[in-house]
Write a protein that holds these residues in place. Sequence first.
Motif, mmCIF file in Angstrom:
data_model
loop_
_atom_site.group_PDB
_atom_site.id
_atom_site.type_symbol
_atom_site.label_atom_id
_atom_site.label_comp_id
_atom_site.label_asym_id
_atom_site.label_seq_id
_atom_site.Cartn_x
_atom_site.Cartn_y
_atom_site.Cartn_z
ATOM 1 N N ARG A 63 1.050 -1.220 0.059
ATOM 2 C CA ARG A 63 -0.086 -0.051 0.039
ATOM 3 C C ARG A 63 0.716 1.328 0.041
ATOM 4 N N ARG A 64 1.799 1.108 0.928
ATOM 5 C CA ARG A 64 2.696 2.431 1.022
ATOM 6 C C ARG A 64 3.426 2.815 -0.326
ATOM 7 N N SER A 65 4.302 1.497 -0.811
ATOM 8 C CA SER A 65 4.748 1.945 -2.145
ATOM 9 C C SER A 65 3.859 2.280 -3.374
ATOM 10 N N ALA A 66 2.560 1.792 -3.388
ATOM 11 C CA ALA A 66 1.777 2.306 -4.576
ATOM 12 C C ALA A 66 1.551 3.826 -4.315
ATOM 13 N N GLY A 67 1.474 4.123 -3.320
ATOM 14 C CA GLY A 67 1.075 5.865 -3.091
ATOM 15 C C GLY A 67 2.500 6.691 -3.327
ATOM 16 N N PHE A 68 3.438 5.859 -2.673
ATOM 17 C CA PHE A 68 4.843 6.374 -3.030
ATOM 18 C C PHE A 68 5.047 6.885 -4.295
ATOM 19 N N LEU A 69 4.648 5.799 -5.185
ATOM 20 C CA LEU A 69 5.021 5.784 -6.678
ATOM 21 C C LEU A 69 4.271 6.644 -7.552
ATOM 22 N N ALA A 70 2.694 6.655 -7.014
ATOM 23 C CA ALA A 70 1.824 7.373 -7.553
ATOM 24 C C ALA A 70 1.911 8.833 -7.454
ATOM 25 N N GLU A 71 2.267 9.236 -6.143
ATOM 26 C CA GLU A 71 2.078 10.496 -5.478
ATOM 27 C C GLU A 71 3.588 11.362 -5.216
ATOM 28 N N ARG A 72 4.256 10.548 -4.305
ATOM 29 C CA ARG A 72 5.293 11.114 -3.815
ATOM 30 C C ARG A 72 6.422 11.314 -4.795
ATOM 31 N N VAL A 73 6.839 10.176 -5.501
ATOM 32 C CA VAL A 73 7.822 10.291 -6.453
ATOM 33 C C VAL A 73 7.748 11.700 -7.578
ATOM 34 N N PRO A 74 6.419 11.433 -8.118
ATOM 35 C CA PRO A 74 6.099 12.557 -8.972
ATOM 36 C C PRO A 74 6.250 14.224 -8.269
ATOM 37 N N TYR A 122 9.272 18.753 -8.013
ATOM 38 C CA TYR A 122 10.167 19.713 -7.466
ATOM 39 C C TYR A 122 11.552 19.934 -7.980
ATOM 40 N N PHE A 123 12.164 18.801 -7.997
ATOM 41 C CA PHE A 123 13.637 18.960 -8.355
ATOM 42 C C PHE A 123 13.951 19.194 -9.777
ATOM 43 N N GLU A 124 12.936 18.828 -10.729
ATOM 44 C CA GLU A 124 12.970 19.314 -12.101
ATOM 45 C C GLU A 124 12.919 20.961 -12.260
ATOM 46 N N THR A 125 11.831 21.230 -11.371
ATOM 47 C CA THR A 125 11.546 22.768 -11.428
ATOM 48 C C THR A 125 12.676 23.561 -10.856
ATOM 49 N N ALA A 126 13.465 23.094 -9.674
ATOM 50 C CA ALA A 126 14.577 23.626 -9.077
ATOM 51 C C ALA A 126 15.734 23.569 -10.494
ATOM 52 N N LEU A 127 15.939 22.769 -11.361
ATOM 53 C CA LEU A 127 16.818 22.517 -12.138
ATOM 54 C C LEU A 127 16.712 23.573 -13.377
ATOM 55 N N ALA A 128 15.299 23.733 -13.791
ATOM 56 C CA ALA A 128 14.583 24.755 -14.703
ATOM 57 C C ALA A 128 15.182 25.902 -14.350
ATOM 58 N N LEU A 140 7.985 6.708 -15.450
ATOM 59 C CA LEU A 140 7.852 8.017 -14.708
ATOM 60 C C LEU A 140 8.887 9.039 -15.383
ATOM 61 N N MET A 141 10.154 8.619 -15.799
ATOM 62 C CA MET A 141 11.217 9.261 -15.912
ATOM 63 C C MET A 141 11.154 10.294 -17.100
ATOM 64 N N PRO A 142 10.443 9.989 -18.264
ATOM 65 C CA PRO A 142 10.196 10.845 -19.361
ATOM 66 C C PRO A 142 9.697 12.158 -19.097
ATOM 67 N N ALA A 143 9.044 12.321 -18.088
ATOM 68 C CA ALA A 143 8.503 13.627 -17.270
ATOM 69 C C ALA A 143 9.597 14.468 -16.875
ATOM 70 N N TYR A 144 10.638 13.857 -16.663
ATOM 71 C CA TYR A 144 11.639 14.814 -16.201
ATOM 72 C C TYR A 144 12.998 14.669 -16.516
ATOM 73 N N PRO A 145 12.942 15.309 -18.014
ATOM 74 C CA PRO A 145 14.128 15.305 -18.905
ATOM 75 C C PRO A 145 15.399 15.972 -18.220
ATOM 76 N N PRO A 149 12.877 27.709 -4.680
ATOM 77 C CA PRO A 149 11.681 27.212 -4.144
ATOM 78 C C PRO A 149 11.732 26.151 -3.038
ATOM 79 N N SER A 150 10.674 26.178 -2.332
ATOM 80 C CA SER A 150 10.559 25.105 -1.437
ATOM 81 C C SER A 150 9.447 24.168 -1.636
ATOM 82 N N PHE A 151 9.929 22.754 -1.116
ATOM 83 C CA PHE A 151 9.283 21.481 -1.598
ATOM 84 C C PHE A 151 7.837 21.681 -0.740
ATOM 85 N N ALA A 152 8.140 22.230 0.582
ATOM 86 C CA ALA A 152 6.827 22.388 1.480
ATOM 87 C C ALA A 152 7.215 23.462 2.418
#
Lengths: 239, 239
Positions: free
Chosen positions: A129-140, A145-151, A189-194, B52-55
Amino acid sequence: MVYQLYYWPTIQGRGEFVRLALEEAQADYVDVARRKNGTGELLKMLAQGATPSFAPPFLVAGEQTIGQVANILLFLGGAHGLAPRAQARRLWIHQLQLTMADLVAEVHETHHPISVSLYYEDQKKEAKRRSAGFLAERVPKYFGYFETALAAAPRGGYFLGARVSYADLSMFQLIEGLHYAFPASMARLMPAYPRLAALRGQVAQRPHIAAYLASKRRIAFNREGIFRHYPELDKQADK
Amino acid sequence: MVYQLYYWPTIQGRGEFVRLALEEAQADYVDVARRKNGTGELLKMLAQGATPSFAPPFLVAGEQTIGQVANILLFLGGAHGLAPRAQARRLWIHQLQLTMADLVAEVHETHHPISVSLYYEDQKKEAKRRSAGFLAERVPKYFGYFETALAAAPRGGYFLGARVSYADLSMFQLIEGLHYAFPASMARLMPAYPRLAALRGQVAQRPHIAAYLASKRRIAFNREGIFRHYPELDKQADK
């Protein structure tokens, strides 16, 4: 100065974030617990001295003993040019590192959501259960966030632009670890974070990092570390 | 300089560690989201700018925007005498803070072990198991560690001895929060940690902290924050 790094000898784990910085800096260091009887030395040193550590890794640098990954990197970053000298940017790199530390803790929770004292098998249902939510919500959320920081960074591909910092090395390690643990999900997931994908490749090709990754000093990912591959946790979490 | 603190307006949460440092330092600050339409301002600022901040929380200090509690405290500690100037001791205080941050994350997991996106009621069974282990093993491990750190310090009751630092303020908050969330368990556990109990009292009696705690600026603990009191989680975890 020869540093002594104290960390578990058979896993990458949290120690790997420190190893990568030491390797990039070409610092002289001994990975103490990987020597004969080294784990005993680690356990003996853990709670010793004026600045004891709650858990490995910790780094002995002359008279100082420094614990907590982000704190060790703050120190090494300053000593080896892997962090900016100016305060505002130094704090920014540290902020990114601390956010990565939060993500690392959440990665650990994917296979141990109930207790670190219980075996994975005794919390497997909850781990799914935890992993499903982690992959669906937390990793994205984190990767977005990190992609935005790089941008928002200057050109060059790293968080500071053209200049590498310890946060880039840690980001590389996080991406590597998540690909090991969740190969199917990460491929999706990764294609969304070039920018993150590019950073990963750029760090891997740095000469000192490439040499380290090809060496015996790099311990292989395995099921004892933070990043663990359990196929049943790497499921597509459709909404 | 007037700081702008951005944090959720109805909870102590992670923002409280920053509020305590600002109050002890008697720094000028605006708790932005507690003003009219303040939450909108918070959400607008969250992902903005070059850092930016994550939270939340994040702190605007002139041109700088600083996120992550421990990072904000590193900054405020240096600016307001709540951290040592010498590098080795500054890193030690930061190490303690980062270990507290790990404990804070584990506190949050006690009521949300499966997902932050699910209601407590949808993970209550798992929360009970998680909390039992947290109280039986994790709190004693962390508190034993912090007690040892105080025992190794010079006389004076704080982590640096006689001089207060942001880590002492955060330790106070952690002890307060755990007593709110788990009153029965903490009443049982605390006698083993006399130095921590003394630090808690000593911080509470500092004039600026006492004034703050008695003021309306101090939000009461409640079930929206990190520390939540669910009686069913506060069970004696006998072996």
